[in-house]
Design a protein around this motif. Structure first.
Motif, PDB file in Angstrom:
ATOM      1  N   ALA A 121       0.835  -1.206   0.000  1.00  0.00           N
ATOM      2  CA  ALA A 121       0.000   0.000   0.000  1.00  0.00           C
ATOM      3  C   ALA A 121       0.871   1.258   0.000  1.00  0.00           C
ATOM      4  CB  ALA A 121      -0.931  -0.008   1.212  1.00  0.00           C
ATOM      5  N   LEU A 122       1.979   1.238   0.739  1.00  0.00           N
ATOM      6  CA  LEU A 122       2.870   2.397   0.786  1.00  0.00           C
ATOM      7  C   LEU A 122       3.497   2.668  -0.583  1.00  0.00           C
ATOM      8  CD1 LEU A 122       4.681   1.826   4.224  1.00  0.00           C
ATOM      9  CD2 LEU A 122       3.093   3.686   3.658  1.00  0.00           C
ATOM     10  N   VAL A 123       3.910   1.580  -1.259  1.00  0.00           N
ATOM     11  CA  VAL A 123       4.503   1.755  -2.594  1.00  0.00           C
ATOM     12  C   VAL A 123       3.437   2.278  -3.558  1.00  0.00           C
ATOM     13  CG1 VAL A 123       5.629   0.605  -4.536  1.00  0.00           C
ATOM     14  CG2 VAL A 123       6.220  -0.056  -2.190  1.00  0.00           C
ATOM     15  N   GLN A 124       2.241   1.690  -3.499  1.00  0.00           N
ATOM     16  CA  GLN A 124       1.167   2.119  -4.401  1.00  0.00           C
ATOM     17  C   GLN A 124       0.828   3.589  -4.200  1.00  0.00           C
ATOM     18  OE1 GLN A 124      -1.602  -0.974  -3.348  1.00  0.00           O
ATOM     19  NE2 GLN A 124      -1.231  -2.124  -5.244  1.00  0.00           N
ATOM     20  N   ALA A 125       0.903   4.048  -2.963  1.00  0.00           N
ATOM     21  CA  ALA A 125       0.578   5.446  -2.667  1.00  0.00           C
ATOM     22  C   ALA A 125       1.557   6.417  -3.333  1.00  0.00           C
ATOM     23  CB  ALA A 125       0.561   5.672  -1.156  1.00  0.00           C
ATOM     24  N   THR A 126       2.793   5.947  -3.611  1.00  0.00           N
ATOM     25  CA  THR A 126       3.757   6.828  -4.280  1.00  0.00           C
ATOM     26  C   THR A 126       3.545   6.841  -5.792  1.00  0.00           C
ATOM     27  OG1 THR A 126       5.404   5.091  -4.714  1.00  0.00           O
ATOM     28  CG2 THR A 126       5.522   6.204  -2.568  1.00  0.00           C
ATOM     29  N   GLY A 127       2.773   5.864  -6.313  1.00  0.00           N
ATOM     30  CA  GLY A 127       2.553   5.765  -7.748  1.00  0.00           C
ATOM     31  C   GLY A 127       3.667   5.030  -8.478  1.00  0.00           C
ATOM     32  N   ALA A 128       4.687   4.584  -7.755  1.00  0.00           N
ATOM     33  CA  ALA A 128       5.821   3.914  -8.401  1.00  0.00           C
ATOM     34  C   ALA A 128       5.440   2.495  -8.812  1.00  0.00           C
ATOM     35  CB  ALA A 128       7.016   3.868  -7.456  1.00  0.00           C
ATOM     36  N   ALA A 129       5.967   2.050  -9.974  1.00  0.00           N
ATOM     37  CA  ALA A 129       5.695   0.693 -10.453  1.00  0.00           C
ATOM     38  C   ALA A 129       6.885  -0.211 -10.199  1.00  0.00           C
ATOM     39  CB  ALA A 129       5.360   0.715 -11.938  1.00  0.00           C
ATOM     40  N   GLU A 130       7.988   0.363  -9.703  1.00  0.00           N
ATOM     41  CA  GLU A 130       9.144  -0.468  -9.368  1.00  0.00           C
ATOM     42  C   GLU A 130       9.860   0.091  -8.152  1.00  0.00           C
ATOM     43  OE1 GLU A 130      11.144  -0.208 -13.229  1.00  0.00           O
ATOM     44  OE2 GLU A 130      12.663   1.051 -12.267  1.00  0.00           O
ATOM     45  N   VAL A 131      10.558  -0.796  -7.454  1.00  0.00           N
ATOM     46  CA  VAL A 131      11.319  -0.398  -6.272  1.00  0.00           C
ATOM     47  C   VAL A 131      12.702  -1.036  -6.337  1.00  0.00           C
ATOM     48  CG1 VAL A 131       9.255  -0.224  -4.811  1.00  0.00           C
ATOM     49  CG2 VAL A 131      10.533  -2.372  -4.884  1.00  0.00           C
ATOM     50  N   VAL A 132      13.678  -0.371  -5.697  1.00  0.00           N
ATOM     51  CA  VAL A 132      14.989  -1.006  -5.538  1.00  0.00           C
ATOM     52  C   VAL A 132      15.086  -1.520  -4.106  1.00  0.00           C
ATOM     53  CG1 VAL A 132      16.291   0.174  -7.334  1.00  0.00           C
ATOM     54  CG2 VAL A 132      15.997   1.286  -5.111  1.00  0.00           C
ATOM     55  N   LYS A 133      15.762  -2.633  -3.941  1.00  0.00           N
ATOM     56  CA  LYS A 133      15.825  -3.257  -2.620  1.00  0.00           C
ATOM     57  C   LYS A 133      17.258  -3.467  -2.146  1.00  0.00           C
ATOM     58  CE  LYS A 133      13.252  -6.362  -0.960  1.00  0.00           C
ATOM     59  NZ  LYS A 133      13.206  -7.824  -0.861  1.00  0.00           N
ATOM     60  N   VAL A 134      17.469  -3.214  -0.863  1.00  0.00           N
ATOM     61  CA  VAL A 134      18.716  -3.582  -0.207  1.00  0.00           C
ATOM     62  C   VAL A 134      18.507  -4.977   0.364  1.00  0.00           C
ATOM     63  CG1 VAL A 134      20.471  -2.806   1.418  1.00  0.00           C
ATOM     64  CG2 VAL A 134      18.680  -1.235   0.692  1.00  0.00           C
ATOM     65  N   LYS A 135      19.514  -5.799   0.302  1.00  0.00           N
ATOM     66  CA  LYS A 135      19.408  -7.148   0.860  1.00  0.00           C
ATOM     67  C   LYS A 135      18.859  -7.090   2.279  1.00  0.00           C
ATOM     68  CE  LYS A 135      22.471 -10.762   2.433  1.00  0.00           C
ATOM     69  NZ  LYS A 135      21.292 -11.417   2.982  1.00  0.00           N
ATOM     70  N   SER A 136      17.840  -7.916   2.524  1.00  0.00           N
ATOM     71  CA  SER A 136      17.189  -7.891   3.829  1.00  0.00           C
ATOM     72  C   SER A 136      16.605  -9.256   4.128  1.00  0.00           C
ATOM     73  CB  SER A 136      16.085  -6.828   3.809  1.00  0.00           C
ATOM     74  OG  SER A 136      14.925  -7.268   4.469  1.00  0.00           O
TER      75      SER A 136
END
Lengths: 527, 217
Positions: A121-136
């Protein structure tokens, strides 16, 4: 969602809430012995693992030896964790207040499903269709990438090893180096076939492979709007979060995007900033065998004009409170995810990480995964150990992994006995053994009859698989030495017959030891 | 949202009831480890230089008066034409170089593409921990915001004698952790291929450090 609305359940010793089924990556599809069988058949995998774990063991030993106060650091780390777990609610509330005061937003997630919903939901709220991830590890545990993909959001892993795993459509097999099961030649092949933009003249020199990853991810970093990370530490006193890394992909994700979402297990909180002086000495030396890892980033909420201007912290339970409710097993929560226990484990070194099913492999995984999911969902893991204790010696916060393994085995055995009216073959065998060993005459007879086992071991001198129920399970993975002709008890009885009966009268003193006597002694020792 | 918070806190309380944790007050935690060593001044700087070189950083050692010349020499040797600097960098450090300088500060922030197009960045540092060879940047005026030292491929960092301390505990005690902190120990690196360390991935692939000392009499 939770039925605990009334006061009725308060104070009742209800079963603690473990990580739910059907989401995340804490459960394998096979038991450990089944999965290990595939791994052991793969000679390339065994070579890769043997090489990598030997390399890191030597590096770790060298930098640990540099610290004359290593044992004091370990003890301080252990005590800090024990103290923190005992005051967890206070520190979590303090952390929440500090992060909020500095412009961050704190979310709480009971389990993997809820955490995935919050982040999506947080990603959708920004309108972004992709994210970058740090190893977690936390986001791997909850299966966040899969959840984002289901919502139409592409998640790009930026850690080199995670990238190798993602491009290879593979699963992680190590906490620190998820692609440890791959060697340089295999990595080159994965890059050539999956990266798309790679130079066909790529060699398998690790520096060249790292260079290819740099080129591949550079545009992603410079244009990403949203990043998702885990956290190594969250300081309750100040609201400061810390991520420890090597490549600079962490710095890229934590610095350049507009929005940062961090998923942190509730056990990662530390009381004060000063406590980082303990963990930042223990972690790099135990993990990569370095005095200090190349990069550590710390941030507190939002800093105007520097880094992401929107920051969300998701605090994750997902079975951690269930671990906390077991006095004998809760120290598993003290883990700082260094992976030193994997690298020293003779079982991990041969079976590799995939055999454990969970994202947490090796000795720590064998005690953490079954507690997060409930023992019934990872019942074979506590047995995936020789109890040699190397993991305990290597652990930077002194988690007594062997003792917890034994505790979980007992828990599994008791749970099995409760659920099954018919006793297990193993418990029948143990009862029978107790009956036989409880009486000297019965024991002597049993030893004599064991000589029949010599018939089974005639050819190789050892007894291999025996196609009889129960015995089959045991002998399927073990060779038993052929029983000796004479048991120790028989030899002893022969040696110590009453003097009158044993020797011709008139011969004084004990007879000198002769060759046959010594042979008998050697054989007796084996029985 | 608050229901999940309440539920997790309730679960922890229930866990503590079911399995009471051993009492251990924060003040009673044993901290028998070393904090700060005997070494000072030159001896400390020597350890720092040794550790920086061990992790493949380039190191120059100069007297304070020679710093501007050392900066110029380093930039020339590297072939830097466009150099990023934070607004608060002491102007004297740039007195002897002729490279194009891109300044970043309040009201004139460089874009990511500007940073990506630059050949390097020059900053100071807040603290240098000798024992681990760690430089800490805390976004002070001579260091600037975090992106400046991240995107360019070459980072030239000046360490003044007053910033050098013994080890992690000594260094941490000097820092305000609520500032954005970047701890740097050598150039970016990875151990992800066969657990062998390789320098140079996403962060600056070359780290050069000028360790300054005062004139000895």
């Amino acid at each position: 969602m939770s039925p605990t609305t009334g006061p009725v359940l308060l104070g009742m010793p209800g079963r603690p809430t473990t990580s739910p089924r059907g989401v995340g990556n804490l459960r394998g599809e096979e038991t450990f012995p089944q999965a290990a069988r595939h791994a052991l058949a793969d000679a390339q995998l065994r070579r890769n693992l043997g090489h990598a774990t030997a390399t890191i063991r030597a590096k770790r030993a060298a930098v640990v030896a540099e610290r004359p106060d290593w044992e004091e650091l370990r003890e301080a780390g252990r005590q800090l964790k024990v103290h923190t777990m005992a005051h967890l609610p206070d520190y979590l509330v303090q952390l929440e207040a500090a992060v909020t005061a500095r412009g961050g937003v704190v979310h709480w997630a009971r389990d993997a499903t809820e955490a995935n919903q919050i982040v999506t939901a947080l990603v959708q709220a920004t309108g972004a269709a992709e994210v970058v991830k740090v190893k977690s590890m936390a986001t791997a545990e909850i299966g966040l990438n899969e959840a984002l993909e289901a919502a139409g959001i592409a998640a790009y892993e930026t850690d080199l090893a995670e990238l190798i795993v993602q491009l290879g459509h593979d699963k992680p097999s190590h906490i620190l180096v998820p692609a440890i099961h791959r060697n340089r030649a295999e990595i080159r092949q994965i890059f050539l076939s999956e990266m798309g933009d790679v130079d066909p003249a790529l060699t398998d020199d690790p520096a060249v492979l790292a260079g290819a990853a740099r080129l591949h991810l550079r545009r992603k970093f410079l244009s990403a709007k949203v990043a998702i990370s885990g956290a190594n530490f969250g300081v309750a006193e100040t609201g400061t979060l810390a991520v420890v890394e090597s490549e600079g992909n962490g710095r890229m994700c934590l610095t350049l995007p507009e929005t940062l979402i961090t998923v942190m297990g509730i056990e990662k909180v530390v009381p004060r900033a000063q406590d980082l002086e303990v963990f930042l000495q223990l972690l790099p030396r135990s993990s990569t065998g370095e005095r200090m890892n190349p990069y550590t980033s710390m941030w507190t909420g939002v800093t105007p004009g520097d880094g992401p201007q929107a920051f969300h912290l998701v605090l994750l339970d997902n079975g951690r409170t269930a671990v906390l409710s077991d006095a004998h097993g809760r120290d598993a929560l003290n883990c700082i995810r260094c992976s030193a226990c994997l690298n020293v484990c003779p079982v991990y070194e041969r079976a590799g990480g995939h055999a454990y099913g969970s994202v947490y492999p090796g000795p720590i995984g064998a005690i953490l995964s079954p507690q997060l999911t409930g023992i019934e969902d990872n019942a074979s893991l506590p047995y995936a150990s020789t109890l040699c204790g190397a993991c305990y010696d290597a652990c930077p916060v002194k988690i007594d992994i062997p003792t917890i393994l034994v505790h979980l085995r007992a828990e599994h055995t008791e749970a099995h006995a409760r659920e099954h009216k018919v006793p297990s073959p193993e418990s029948l065998a143990m009862k029978a053994a107790a009956y036989v060993m409880g009486n000297p005459r019965r024991w002597t007879l049993a030893l004599r009859s064991a000589r029949l086992g010599r018939l089974l071991g005639r050819r190789r001198g050892v007894i291999g698989p025996v196609p009889v129920p129960v015995a089959q399970q045991w002998t399927g993975t073990r060779d038993i030495p052929q029983p000796p002709q004479q048991s120790f008890r028989d030899w002893w009885a022969g040696e110590h017959r009453p003097v009158a009966a044993a020797r011709p009268s008139g011969e004084p003193g004990p007879a000198p030891r002769t060759e046959p006597d010594r042979r008998g002694q050697d054989r007796g020792a084996g029985s | 949202m608050s229901t999940a918070r309440d539920e997790i806190l309730r679960r922890i309380a229930a866990a503590h009831t079911a399995a009471p944790p051993p009492p251990l007050a924060y003040a009673d935690i044993e901290r028998g480890y070393l904090t700060g060593g005997e070494a000072t001044g030159e001896a400390l700087a020597e350890v720092l230089v040794d550790r920086l070189r061990d992790y493949k950083a380039l190191v120059r050692r100069v007297e304070r008066t020679q710093l501007p010349a050392a900066v110029a020499a380093a930039l020339t040797a590297r072939g830097v034409a466009r150099l990023v600097v934070p607004d608060g960098l002491p102007p004297a450090w740039l007195a002897e170089t002729t490279v194009d300088v891109l300044r970043d500060g309040e009201g004139h922030r460089l874009g990511v593409d500007d940073l990506d197009g630059a050949d390097g960045v020059l900053t100071g540092c807040a603290v240098a921990m000798a024992e681990t060879g760690t430089l800490v940047l805390d976004a002070s005026p001579d260091q600037g915001r975090r992106a400046l030292t991240l995107v360019p491929d070459y980072h030239l960092c000046v360490v003044l004698p007053e910033s050098v301390c013994d080890d992690v505990p000594a260094g941490l005690a000097r820092l305000d952790v609520t500032r954005p902190l970047t701890w740097v120990s050598g150039p970016s690196a990875t151990s992800d291929i066969e657990l062998e360390r390789v320098e140079g991935v996403h962060g600056p692939r070359t780290l050069e450090v000028i360790v300054v000392h005062d004139t000895q009499d």
